[in-house]
Structure formats: C-alpha cells, structure tokens
Design an enzyme around this catalytic site. Structure first.
Site, PDB file in Angstrom:
ATOM      1  N   ARG A   1       0.848  -1.183   0.000  1.00 37.99           N
ATOM      2  CA  ARG A   1       0.000   0.000   0.000  1.00 37.99           C
ATOM      3  C   ARG A   1       0.881   1.230   0.000  1.00 37.99           C
ATOM      4  O   ARG A   1       2.097   1.145   0.093  1.00 37.99           O
ATOM      5  CB  ARG A   1      -0.899  -0.025   1.228  1.00 37.99           C
ATOM      6  CG  ARG A   1      -0.146  -0.502   2.503  1.00 37.99           C
ATOM      7  CD  ARG A   1      -0.513   0.185   3.774  1.00 37.99           C
ATOM      8  NE  ARG A   1      -0.363   1.600   3.714  1.00 37.99           N
ATOM      9  CZ  ARG A   1       0.779   2.266   3.846  1.00 37.99           C
ATOM     10  NH1 ARG A   1       1.917   1.603   4.016  1.00 37.99           N
ATOM     11  NH2 ARG A   1       0.795   3.574   3.788  1.00 37.99           N
ATOM     12  N   GLY A   2       0.267   2.373  -0.149  1.00 33.50           N
ATOM     13  CA  GLY A   2       1.015   3.619  -0.293  1.00 33.50           C
ATOM     14  C   GLY A   2       1.179   3.938  -1.763  1.00 33.50           C
ATOM     15  O   GLY A   2       1.524   3.056  -2.553  1.00 33.50           O
ATOM     16  N   ALA A   3       0.937   5.178  -2.121  1.00 35.84           N
ATOM     17  CA  ALA A   3       0.902   5.535  -3.536  1.00 35.84           C
ATOM     18  C   ALA A   3       2.118   5.052  -4.343  1.00 35.84           C
ATOM     19  O   ALA A   3       1.967   4.316  -5.325  1.00 35.84           O
ATOM     20  CB  ALA A   3       0.718   7.055  -3.661  1.00 35.84           C
TER      21      ALA A   3
ATOM     22  N   ARG B   1      -7.264   0.031  -7.130  1.00 38.01           N
ATOM     23  CA  ARG B   1      -7.613   1.121  -6.197  1.00 38.01           C
ATOM     24  C   ARG B   1      -7.662   2.420  -7.008  1.00 38.01           C
ATOM     25  O   ARG B   1      -6.823   2.626  -7.891  1.00 38.01           O
ATOM     26  CB  ARG B   1      -6.597   1.242  -5.054  1.00 38.01           C
ATOM     27  CG  ARG B   1      -6.546   0.034  -4.130  1.00 38.01           C
ATOM     28  CD  ARG B   1      -5.607   0.262  -2.943  1.00 38.01           C
ATOM     29  NE  ARG B   1      -6.201   1.176  -1.959  1.00 38.01           N
ATOM     30  CZ  ARG B   1      -5.518   1.687  -0.934  1.00 38.01           C
ATOM     31  NH1 ARG B   1      -4.221   1.419  -0.818  1.00 38.01           N
ATOM     32  NH2 ARG B   1      -6.110   2.476  -0.048  1.00 38.01           N
TER      33      ARG B   1
ATOM     34  N   ASP C   1      -1.718  10.966  -1.886  1.00 36.31           N
ATOM     35  CA  ASP C   1      -2.036   9.940  -2.879  1.00 36.31           C
ATOM     36  C   ASP C   1      -2.344  10.536  -4.241  1.00 36.31           C
ATOM     37  O   ASP C   1      -2.198   9.867  -5.258  1.00 36.31           O
ATOM     38  CB  ASP C   1      -3.216   9.085  -2.388  1.00 36.31           C
ATOM     39  CG  ASP C   1      -2.804   8.278  -1.164  1.00 36.31           C
ATOM     40  OD1 ASP C   1      -2.811   8.848  -0.047  1.00 36.31           O
ATOM     41  OD2 ASP C   1      -2.435   7.111  -1.333  1.00 36.31           O
TER      42      ASP C   1
ATOM     43  N   ASN D   1      -5.182  12.587   0.740  1.00 32.87           N
ATOM     44  CA  ASN D   1      -4.381  11.728   1.590  1.00 32.87           C
ATOM     45  C   ASN D   1      -5.320  10.959   2.500  1.00 32.87           C
ATOM     46  O   ASN D   1      -6.538  11.133   2.467  1.00 32.87           O
ATOM     47  CB  ASN D   1      -3.369  12.559   2.408  1.00 32.87           C
ATOM     48  CG  ASN D   1      -2.284  11.696   3.019  1.00 32.87           C
ATOM     49  OD1 ASN D   1      -1.637  10.905   2.333  1.00 32.87           O
ATOM     50  ND2 ASN D   1      -2.104  11.827   4.324  1.00 32.87           N
ATOM     51  N   LYS D   2      -4.735  10.041   3.300  1.00 36.95           N
ATOM     52  CA  LYS D   2      -5.544   9.224   4.176  1.00 36.95           C
ATOM     53  C   LYS D   2      -6.598  10.007   4.962  1.00 36.95           C
ATOM     54  O   LYS D   2      -6.309  11.102   5.454  1.00 36.95           O
ATOM     55  CB  LYS D   2      -4.616   8.487   5.165  1.00 36.95           C
ATOM     56  CG  LYS D   2      -5.281   7.519   6.100  1.00 36.95           C
ATOM     57  CD  LYS D   2      -6.153   6.487   5.405  1.00 36.95           C
ATOM     58  CE  LYS D   2      -5.406   5.793   4.318  1.00 36.95           C
ATOM     59  NZ  LYS D   2      -6.269   5.079   3.367  1.00 36.95           N
TER      60      LYS D   2
HETATM   61  C1  LIG Z   1       3.661   7.782   0.303  1.00 42.30           C
HETATM   62  S1  LIG Z   1       2.017   7.620  -0.122  1.00 42.30           S
HETATM   63  C2  LIG Z   1       1.350   7.052   1.395  1.00 42.30           C
HETATM   64  C3  LIG Z   1      -0.097   7.347   1.510  1.00 42.30           C
HETATM   65  O1  LIG Z   1      -0.881   6.192   1.138  1.00 42.30           O
HETATM   66  C4  LIG Z   1      -1.673   5.841   2.253  1.00 42.30           C
HETATM   67  O2  LIG Z   1      -2.900   5.290   1.911  1.00 42.30           O
HETATM   68  P1  LIG Z   1      -3.097   3.671   1.967  1.00 42.30           P
HETATM   69  O3  LIG Z   1      -2.470   3.210   3.247  1.00 42.30           O
HETATM   70  O4  LIG Z   1      -4.601   3.513   1.920  1.00 42.30           O
HETATM   71  O5  LIG Z   1      -2.415   3.149   0.735  1.00 42.30           O
HETATM   72  C5  LIG Z   1      -1.848   7.143   2.996  1.00 42.30           C
HETATM   73  O6  LIG Z   1      -2.749   7.997   2.326  1.00 42.30           O
HETATM   74  C6  LIG Z   1      -0.445   7.661   2.930  1.00 42.30           C
HETATM   75  O7  LIG Z   1      -0.267   8.999   3.240  1.00 42.30           O
END
Ligand SMILES: CSC[C@H]1O[C@H](OP(=O)(O)O)[C@H](O)[C@@H]1O
Length: 357
Positions: free
Chosen positions: A60-62, A102, A247, A257-258
C-alpha cells in the site's frame, strides 16, 4: 511485540517489495496486513494475486502500489509464457486489470501508463525483458525520489522537537524511506532528539501498525496516539510541525491523503503549526484543476464495523468508510517534492516546480 524484541531488531527495514528471479520470476511483498506482529511475505505469482495484494493493502502507499503494479505486468507476461499464450495481449490485459485495484493514488496509473508504452514499443522477442527492466527502473527511480524528498524537506524541520504524522508514508509506502518519513528520517540524522507522534489512523491503523514499527526499528523515538487526540496535543503546544504523504495532488495543490488528514490540517492552521505534504512529482495529477475531481476510494464497511474481526458497530447501523479526504492548498504550508519545495502552494508554484506536461 515486546519492546525488548523491538530494541534487538536490526535498524534496517526489510524491502517493501522485491522482484525474485528473471523474466519468469515473481513479486515478493512484505505482507503489511500482518505487521507489526508478524513479519511474513506474500508472493505474487499471478496478476490476480498482485491485484489482490494492492486491494487488500498487503502492499500500500501511492508509490509502492505503482511499483507493485509495474511488476504485476511482468508477472502476467511470465504466466503467459508458461501457458504459451499471447504475452503482449496478456500484458495489456494486466495493465487494464491492475488499474481497477484502487482508484485514488495516481502513482498507480502513472506507472501503468509507462508500462503500456513499453509493451506497445517492444518487439515480441524483447517484450518480457524490456517490461521487467522498466518495472525495475520505476522501482530504482523511486529510491532516488524518496531520498531527494528527504533532503529537500529536512531543513524545514530544523529546530523541531516534536513532529506529528498521519497514516504511513514511509518505507512501507514506497521503495524505501518513503515520502513524509523520508523527511523525518533525514531530519533525524541531523537532530537525533527528534520525536514523532504517529496518529494510529483508523480504521486500518497504518500509523500504529506500520509507522510506529518503521520508526522504532529505525531508532526514531515515536509515540502512538488516537486520531482524536491530535487536536489537544497541538492546543497544548506539543507539536512543532505536521508532515504527511499524499495519494493524488491536483494542479492547484489540493492534496488527497488518508482520511483524517483534512481535519489535521484545519487544527494545525488554527494553532499556527506548519503543515507539510511530502510527495513525488508522480503524485501530481495535471489533468485536475483542483481537488474536487479526485476520486475517493470507498472501502468495505467491515473495516469499520468489525476491525480485526471484532464487531464494534451495532447491527443495523450504516457504515461510512472513505479511505481518503482532500486538504485544500490554502491549508498546506508547503509541498515537499523530489524537485524542490512548493511554497506558497498555488497553481503557479505547482507548475513551476513539477513542470507542465
Ligand atoms: C507515500 S504515499 C502514502 C499514503 O498512502 C496511504 O494510503 P493507503 O495506506 O490507503 O495506501 C496514505 O494515504 C499515505 O499517506
């Protein structure tokens, strides 16, 4: 995990994702749904497993999901070669399929667009090798990008003792170092006394589970708090800066963002706390004039009603579970990118820093 075990852990983190083997190889991911209690790996031997890993937040993470999707195209070609099927057709189908995993992180589509160019350009003979090389190049580029974000952002934290972050924008969200945590890691090298408050980040607890795990393993002093505690911490003057990831960022600087980031930005502004967003240029969506058009992922209700299998919401209640929110540019003190700092945050400065293309 007990603190002794954490203290004896090596300060280096295991790779978030790695390609194992050659053109018939596979993608190995640390399974982030199991952290921090278990450090286990999830191997993607098919494009379906890769799609599943992205959707379930195994990876996960962009930036990380962009890199994983890029490798997912190589996995699809390997499968086609084993089945003596049309590898190019399989690669193009994989790109379209992985794009449905996603909707919010634009890095996913940025990476897949690059893979599509290579698939369309390569000859049949060179297809598998060129696609894998491109995926590896995207992976390596992200390593450089994270390092650059850290170097550009560290000076902004000069003199800061306590920094708050939300979710996980660290090594686990990218190739290594991450974005927001790359800034924190770089600042920590200069200021070892730097302390981080990590919002637990409901409902999936990326902060408590992942950011705290990364920082503790890396020797950075970290305190986990519930999301609803951040405001009183800032009211008490205990936060010197907020640094988060992103994101998708629109052309005017509005940043998705989250979920829970937007209220954090409001509270930070109210209390005069600098609010920084850290993101690579690949997180910017030039097709969007502002954040109104950013697609917000709506996730499974059970993530809220039954966290980790335990029912906490009453039967009969409806559940609202957007995975992201959008922070308007005017609440962001600066955006830290691999190309430099955007400050003040507005369309002109975004265009100047990331270029128009
Ligand atoms: C470096 S991008 C990380 C970003 O992605 C996370 O979302 P998720 O855990 O749902 O993939 C979150 O928004 C983070 O800030």
């Amino acid at each position: 995990m007990n603190s002794e075990l954490v203290k004896t852990k090596a300060s280096t983190l295991p790779p978030t994702l790695q390609w194992v083997g050659g053109i018939d190889g596979f993608l190995r991911l640390i399974d982030q749904t199991k952290l921090p209690v278990e450090e286990v790996y999830f191997d993607c031997n098919s494009v379906e497993q890769t799609h599943d890993a992205i959707y379930r937040l195994v990876v996960r993470g962009a930036p990380a999901i962009g890199i994983a999707a890029a490798y997912g195209v190589s996995v699809a070609i390997g499968t086609a070669m084993k089945e003596q099927a049309d590898a190019r057709k399989a690669a193009l189908a994989a790109i379209d399929y992985l794009a449905t995993s996603r909707p919010t992180a634009v890095n996913l589509f940025w990476a897949l667009d690059q893979m599509r160019v290579v698939v369309n350009e390569a000859t049949d003979q060179e297809l598998a090798d060129r696609v894998l090389q491109k995926a590896k190049a995207i992976h390596e580029q992200d390593r450089q990008t994270c390092a650059a974000i850290g170097q550009h952002g560290a000076p902004l934290l000069n003199g800061c003792r306590n920094v708050l972050t939300h979710c996980n924008a660290g090594a686990l969200a990218a190739s290594e170092k991450g974005t927001a945590l790359a800034v924190i890691y770089a600042a920590h090298e200069l200021q070892p006394e730097l302390h981080v408050y990590a919002d637990e980040t409901r409902p999936l607890l990326q902060g408590a589970r992942l950011t705290a795990w990364e920082l503790a393993r890396s020797g950075v002093d970290v305190t986990v708090l519930c999301d609803n505690m951040a405001a009183s911490l800032m009211q008490a003057g205990k936060v010197d800066a907020v640094v988060v990831g992103a994101d998708r960022i629109a052309a005017n600087g509005d940043a998705a963002n989250k979920i829970g980031t937007y209220p954090l930005a409001i509270v930070a502004r109210h209390h005069g706390v600098p609010f920084y967003v850290a993101a690579p240029v690949s997180t910017f969506d030039r097709t969007l004039a502002d954040g109104a058009g950013i697609p917000i992922e709506q996730r499974d209700a059970r993530e809220v009603s039954h966290p980790y299998g335990t029912q906490t919401a009453a039967d009969g209640a409806n559940i609202y579970n957007p995975a992201f929110d959008v922070t308007p540019a005017e609440l962001i003190t600066a955006i830290i990118t691999d190309q430099g700092i955007i400050q003040p945050v507005n369309a002109a400065n975004v265009a100047k820093t990331i270029g128009l293309s």
